[in-house]
Design a protein around this motif. Sequence first.
Motif, PDB file in Angstrom:
ATOM      1  N   LEU A 134      23.583  60.709  28.546  1.00  0.00           N
ATOM      2  CA  LEU A 134      24.010  62.025  29.011  1.00  0.00           C
ATOM      3  C   LEU A 134      22.903  63.056  28.803  1.00  0.00           C
ATOM      4  N   ARG A 135      22.166  62.906  27.725  1.00  0.00           N
ATOM      5  CA  ARG A 135      21.023  63.801  27.485  1.00  0.00           C
ATOM      6  C   ARG A 135      20.000  63.673  28.610  1.00  0.00           C
ATOM      7  N   ASP A 136      19.708  62.445  29.040  1.00  0.00           N
ATOM      8  CA  ASP A 136      18.764  62.238  30.144  1.00  0.00           C
ATOM      9  C   ASP A 136      19.242  62.954  31.407  1.00  0.00           C
ATOM     10  N   ILE A 137      20.534  62.868  31.674  1.00  0.00           N
ATOM     11  CA  ILE A 137      21.096  63.510  32.868  1.00  0.00           C
ATOM     12  C   ILE A 137      20.899  65.011  32.793  1.00  0.00           C
ATOM     13  N   TYR A 138      21.215  65.593  31.630  1.00  0.00           N
ATOM     14  CA  TYR A 138      21.039  67.041  31.471  1.00  0.00           C
ATOM     15  C   TYR A 138      19.575  67.440  31.646  1.00  0.00           C
ATOM     16  N   MET A 139      18.673  66.725  30.992  1.00  0.00           N
ATOM     17  CA  MET A 139      17.249  67.086  31.031  1.00  0.00           C
ATOM     18  C   MET A 139      16.641  66.872  32.415  1.00  0.00           C
ATOM     19  N   ALA A 140      17.253  66.016  33.219  1.00  0.00           N
ATOM     20  CA  ALA A 140      16.748  65.795  34.579  1.00  0.00           C
ATOM     21  C   ALA A 140      17.237  66.853  35.555  1.00  0.00           C
ATOM     22  N   PHE A 141      18.472  67.341  35.383  1.00  0.00           N
ATOM     23  CA  PHE A 141      19.093  68.146  36.431  1.00  0.00           C
ATOM     24  C   PHE A 141      19.359  69.601  36.081  1.00  0.00           C
ATOM     25  N   ALA A 142      19.205  70.007  34.819  1.00  0.00           N
ATOM     26  CA  ALA A 142      19.438  71.408  34.469  1.00  0.00           C
ATOM     27  C   ALA A 142      18.341  72.291  35.057  1.00  0.00           C
ATOM     28  N   LYS A 143      18.734  73.457  35.510  1.00  0.00           N
ATOM     29  CA  LYS A 143      17.747  74.395  36.071  1.00  0.00           C
ATOM     30  C   LYS A 143      16.756  74.834  35.005  1.00  0.00           C
ATOM     31  N   ASN A 144      17.269  75.136  33.819  1.00  0.00           N
ATOM     32  CA  ASN A 144      16.426  75.549  32.693  1.00  0.00           C
ATOM     33  C   ASN A 144      16.765  74.687  31.488  1.00  0.00           C
ATOM     34  N   VAL A 145      15.752  74.311  30.717  1.00  0.00           N
ATOM     35  CA  VAL A 145      15.960  73.445  29.555  1.00  0.00           C
ATOM     36  C   VAL A 145      15.290  74.052  28.328  1.00  0.00           C
ATOM     37  N   PRO A 146      15.778  73.705  27.113  1.00  0.00           N
ATOM     38  CA  PRO A 146      15.171  74.243  25.892  1.00  0.00           C
ATOM     39  C   PRO A 146      13.744  73.732  25.687  1.00  0.00           C
ATOM     40  N   ILE A 147      12.972  74.503  24.960  1.00  0.00           N
ATOM     41  CA  ILE A 147      11.608  74.092  24.620  1.00  0.00           C
ATOM     42  C   ILE A 147      11.636  72.857  23.725  1.00  0.00           C
ATOM     43  N   SER A 148      12.609  72.815  22.803  1.00  0.00           N
ATOM     44  CA  SER A 148      12.732  71.665  21.905  1.00  0.00           C
ATOM     45  C   SER A 148      14.175  71.571  21.420  1.00  0.00           C
ATOM     46  N   ASP A 149      14.466  70.545  20.619  1.00  0.00           N
ATOM     47  CA  ASP A 149      15.818  70.383  20.079  1.00  0.00           C
ATOM     48  C   ASP A 149      16.219  71.530  19.159  1.00  0.00           C
ATOM     49  N   THR A 150      15.231  72.175  18.574  1.00  0.00           N
ATOM     50  CA  THR A 150      15.516  73.242  17.613  1.00  0.00           C
ATOM     51  C   THR A 150      15.201  74.635  18.144  1.00  0.00           C
ATOM     52  N   ASP A 151      14.549  74.714  19.299  1.00  0.00           N
ATOM     53  CA  ASP A 151      14.206  76.014  19.901  1.00  0.00           C
ATOM     54  C   ASP A 151      14.877  76.106  21.270  1.00  0.00           C
ATOM     55  N   CYS A 152      15.947  76.895  21.351  1.00  0.00           N
ATOM     56  CA  CYS A 152      16.715  76.983  22.594  1.00  0.00           C
ATOM     57  C   CYS A 152      16.223  78.079  23.530  1.00  0.00           C
ATOM     58  N   THR A 153      14.962  78.465  23.389  1.00  0.00           N
ATOM     59  CA  THR A 153      14.351  79.311  24.404  1.00  0.00           C
ATOM     60  C   THR A 153      14.294  78.492  25.693  1.00  0.00           C
ATOM     61  N   LEU A 154      14.921  78.982  26.741  1.00  0.00           N
ATOM     62  CA  LEU A 154      15.002  78.214  27.976  1.00  0.00           C
ATOM     63  C   LEU A 154      13.789  78.458  28.861  1.00  0.00           C
ATOM     64  N   ARG A 155      13.345  77.401  29.499  1.00  0.00           N
ATOM     65  CA  ARG A 155      12.219  77.476  30.445  1.00  0.00           C
ATOM     66  C   ARG A 155      12.606  76.709  31.706  1.00  0.00           C
ATOM     67  N   PRO A 156      11.996  77.022  32.850  1.00  0.00           N
ATOM     68  CA  PRO A 156      12.282  76.248  34.064  1.00  0.00           C
ATOM     69  C   PRO A 156      12.020  74.767  33.819  1.00  0.00           C
ATOM     70  N   ASN A 157      12.899  73.936  34.312  1.00  0.00           N
ATOM     71  CA  ASN A 157      12.802  72.492  34.089  1.00  0.00           C
ATOM     72  C   ASN A 157      11.463  71.965  34.612  1.00  0.00           C
ATOM     73  N   PRO A 158      10.619  71.397  33.722  1.00  0.00           N
ATOM     74  CA  PRO A 158       9.297  70.936  34.138  1.00  0.00           C
ATOM     75  C   PRO A 158       9.268  69.482  34.623  1.00  0.00           C
ATOM     76  N   HIS A 159      10.370  68.763  34.493  1.00  0.00           N
ATOM     77  CA  HIS A 159      10.369  67.316  34.723  1.00  0.00           C
ATOM     78  C   HIS A 159      10.423  66.999  36.216  1.00  0.00           C
ATOM     79  N   THR A 160       9.482  66.165  36.637  1.00  0.00           N
ATOM     80  CA  THR A 160       9.439  65.743  38.041  1.00  0.00           C
ATOM     81  C   THR A 160       9.690  64.245  38.202  1.00  0.00           C
ATOM     82  N   LYS A 161       9.506  63.474  37.110  1.00  0.00           N
ATOM     83  CA  LYS A 161       9.746  62.034  37.133  1.00  0.00           C
ATOM     84  C   LYS A 161      10.733  61.668  36.028  1.00  0.00           C
TER      85      LYS A 161
END
Length: 352
Positions: A134-161
Amino acid sequence: MTMKAKILALTAIAALTACQQPNSLPKPAESSEIRVVGSSTVYPFSTKVAQEFKNITGHNVVVEATGSGGGHKLFCNGSGPGTPDVTNSSRRQKKSEYELCKKNGVEEIVEVKIGYDGIVLANARNAPNMDMSLRDIYMAFAKNVPISDTDCTLRPNPHTKWSEVNSELPAIKIEAYGPPPTSGTRDAFVEIAMEGGAKEISCLADLAETDEDAFEVAAHTLREDGFWIDGGENDNALVQTLVNTPSAIGVFGYSFLDQNIDKIKGARIEGIEPQFENIVAGDYKVSRSLYFYLKKDNVEFTPGLKEYALEFTSDQAVGEGGYLAEIGLVPLRGPERTEIREDVKQLRAYSQ
């Protein structure tokens, strides 16, 4: 005119006037067919029941796939002839939809759960096998994702693969065709898969406890940069897109995977395959209940409406081994099925 003729004329006028009193007005016209709108996921099940019901009774049932949200909007627009009798839904009716019904005079609604469905992420049979969390699904499809597990500053999703999300996944482009915002499948996907994945990230799990609205924005907002594509309500067309695009993933209900298993295959979710037995057992994590909603007022105007609902909730339709199980519906347990059928028999309205 003679006195006798005048009396006869007045008597005739009085009789005609009496016939025109309100209690003698004709009843509103009956509907010539049962009209069903709503979920594209429930559509094949409803269509199958409509066919069986017509074979038995001769009543015509027209089923339209408008999406769950679109169906509730049409259903709640009013009651009586000319309005939908039933709306199918791949999620429970929202409180706002229930209130819209009440506002528009749809006072009594019978809620009918028909079974369960899994939401699958599928690709072509010749595409790479996928096993995602489920984590993989979120990290693939969320518009913005946290910088890390402990830093919830959101950034545009950088993942392309996919391999950028999880190194154990194949190094192929993230490309998903999913249901549009009007779809109950979309609602269930974000509420079950995306929320579940977001809560696997510790700082977002904390956010869910402290700021529910901010968490919902982070978890529910899908990408708009081309890696998630709204595929419309036609799941059959989506299956063909996957066949033609082996790198792509499709998101839809289990029944469409079951009906097209010669063309596509489902991804494992945390090691569990989207199979009938796994959904029944509750082992497959991305599953949901399916419903239809019956407008009680319309039973008076639509011949066969209650009987259609009884056919839909019969053992030969939704029971284990019933004709809907044969096309992918995951049936309810016996006691729950019996209780729901009794609600239909009694036309027992539900409340929120």
